[in-house]
Design a protein around this motif. Structure first.
Motif, PDB file in Angstrom:
ATOM      1  N   GLY A  47       0.813  -1.213   0.000  1.00  0.00           N
ATOM      2  CA  GLY A  47       0.000   0.000   0.000  1.00  0.00           C
ATOM      3  C   GLY A  47       0.847   1.264   0.000  1.00  0.00           C
ATOM      4  N   THR A  50       2.352   1.761  -3.495  1.00  0.00           N
ATOM      5  CA  THR A  50       1.343   2.230  -4.443  1.00  0.00           C
ATOM      6  C   THR A  50       0.959   3.675  -4.169  1.00  0.00           C
ATOM      7  OG1 THR A  50       0.472  -0.034  -4.580  1.00  0.00           O
ATOM      8  CG2 THR A  50      -0.910   1.729  -5.444  1.00  0.00           C
ATOM      9  N   THR A  51       0.863   4.049  -2.894  1.00  0.00           N
ATOM     10  CA  THR A  51       0.500   5.425  -2.543  1.00  0.00           C
ATOM     11  C   THR A  51       1.556   6.410  -3.015  1.00  0.00           C
ATOM     12  OG1 THR A  51      -0.722   4.647  -0.601  1.00  0.00           O
ATOM     13  CG2 THR A  51      -0.069   6.958  -0.624  1.00  0.00           C
ATOM     14  N   MET A  54       1.088   6.796  -6.783  1.00  0.00           N
ATOM     15  CA  MET A  54      -0.124   7.542  -7.128  1.00  0.00           C
ATOM     16  C   MET A  54       0.021   9.025  -6.825  1.00  0.00           C
ATOM     17  SD  MET A  54      -3.306   5.007  -6.126  1.00  0.00           S
ATOM     18  CE  MET A  54      -4.439   5.876  -7.198  1.00  0.00           C
ATOM     19  N   THR A  55       0.622   9.356  -5.681  1.00  0.00           N
ATOM     20  CA  THR A  55       0.786  10.763  -5.323  1.00  0.00           C
ATOM     21  C   THR A  55       1.745  11.467  -6.280  1.00  0.00           C
ATOM     22  OG1 THR A  55       0.433  10.183  -2.999  1.00  0.00           O
ATOM     23  CG2 THR A  55       1.403  12.338  -3.456  1.00  0.00           C
ATOM     24  N   ILE A 116      -4.252   3.737 -11.088  1.00  0.00           N
ATOM     25  CA  ILE A 116      -3.287   4.824 -11.231  1.00  0.00           C
ATOM     26  C   ILE A 116      -3.464   5.529 -12.564  1.00  0.00           C
ATOM     27  CG2 ILE A 116      -0.840   5.408 -11.245  1.00  0.00           C
ATOM     28  CD1 ILE A 116      -0.317   2.964  -9.521  1.00  0.00           C
ATOM     29  N   GLY A 136      -4.199  11.755  -5.498  1.00  0.00           N
ATOM     30  CA  GLY A 136      -3.397  10.542  -5.535  1.00  0.00           C
ATOM     31  C   GLY A 136      -3.098  10.003  -4.152  1.00  0.00           C
ATOM     32  N   GLY A 140      -4.473   6.478  -2.794  1.00  0.00           N
ATOM     33  CA  GLY A 140      -3.496   5.512  -2.314  1.00  0.00           C
ATOM     34  C   GLY A 140      -3.757   5.085  -0.883  1.00  0.00           C
ATOM     35  N   THR A 144      -4.543   1.472   0.549  1.00  0.00           N
ATOM     36  CA  THR A 144      -3.722   0.903   1.621  1.00  0.00           C
ATOM     37  C   THR A 144      -4.576   0.409   2.776  1.00  0.00           C
ATOM     38  OG1 THR A 144      -1.906   2.402   1.040  1.00  0.00           O
ATOM     39  CG2 THR A 144      -1.837   1.389   3.219  1.00  0.00           C
TER      40      THR A 144
END
Length: 233
Positions: A47, A50-51, A54-55, A116, A136, A140, A144
């Motif tokens: 998580g 991925t966060t 995405m951010t 995403i 994002g 994310g 998470t």
């Protein structure tokens, strides 16, 4: 053409965490979700990775949106996301090597996460940088939370522990997360196998639908009760 209105940060946060949650509402990214959530620790690591992607992708795409033509928009989005995933992959391999080995192929596969690319196209490419980065981040974090929740449920039912191996996979500083909830528990193997992931996810989806329905019906009940007690004129 008038640019789309930028929603407030509260609306963005609610969309990412609940109303438009990547998993619970959009049913995206189910492959890594079910594959890596044998424990809450694995879910937390996936998580966070991925966060970050995405951010950062939301911020970069919002900054580049004025320079891109419609013909090359999607390839550039994929290139930006792939670059960020490569950086995250190399960083985890260098600093969180044990977690990198556990997550394995699913870190590079973040590039193929539909959520995403979808947020890049539907939000980041149409909004200013700060709201795009915040969107994002919230998307994310929502992803998470589901990863950790699903992993925690499977780990507790399957082995009676919570965040097992956190000190090894996330570093010694995270050792405080490790908890043995059911001592001398023999475990329930189905919970940590793929069928257990599908079952727990099904209960989570059903719980969200039920809660949304109750929240939607609550104002109607208040209005109905108020109209019933108001005397006619």
């Amino acid at each position: 053409m008038k640019p789309p209105e930028t929603p407030g940060y509260g609306r963005i946060a609610r969309d990412g965490l609940w109303d438009n949650n990547v998993v619970l509402s959009q049913a995206l990214a189910l492959c890594p979700l079910l594959a890596v959530t044998g424990t809450a620790t694995n879910g937390l690591g996936m998580g966070i990775a991925t966060t970050v992607v995405m951010t950062a992708s939301g911020l970069l795409i919002a900054l580049l949106r004025g320079l891109l033509s419609a013909a090359v928009r999607i390839p550039i989005f994929v290139l930006v996301i792939a670059t960020l995933v490569t950086l995250v992959d190399l960083t985890m391999n260098a600093w969180l090597h044990d977690l990198h080995k556990v997550l394995g192929l699913f870190i590079p596969l973040i590039v193929t996460n539909c959520a995403i690319l979808g947020r890049a196209e539907s939000f980041a490419a149409r909004q200013p940088p700060l709201p795009a980065a915040f969107d994002g981040l919230m998307m994310g974090l929502g992803f998470t939370l589901v990863l950790v929740g699903l992993g925690a449920a499977r780990e507790i039912i399957g082995s009676g522990t919570l965040f097992a191996g956190a000190s090894l996979l996330l570093g010694p500083a995270m050792g405080f997360l490790e908890v043995t909830l059911i001592p001398e528990y023999r475990g329930f193997l189905l919970a940590i196998l793929p069928p257990g992931g599908f079952l727990v996810l099904g209960f989570m989806l059903a719980g969200k639908r039920l809660l949304d329905r109750r929240l939607a019906n609550r104002p109607r009940r208040k209005v109905s009760a108020a109209s019933a007690t108001t005397p006619p004129r």
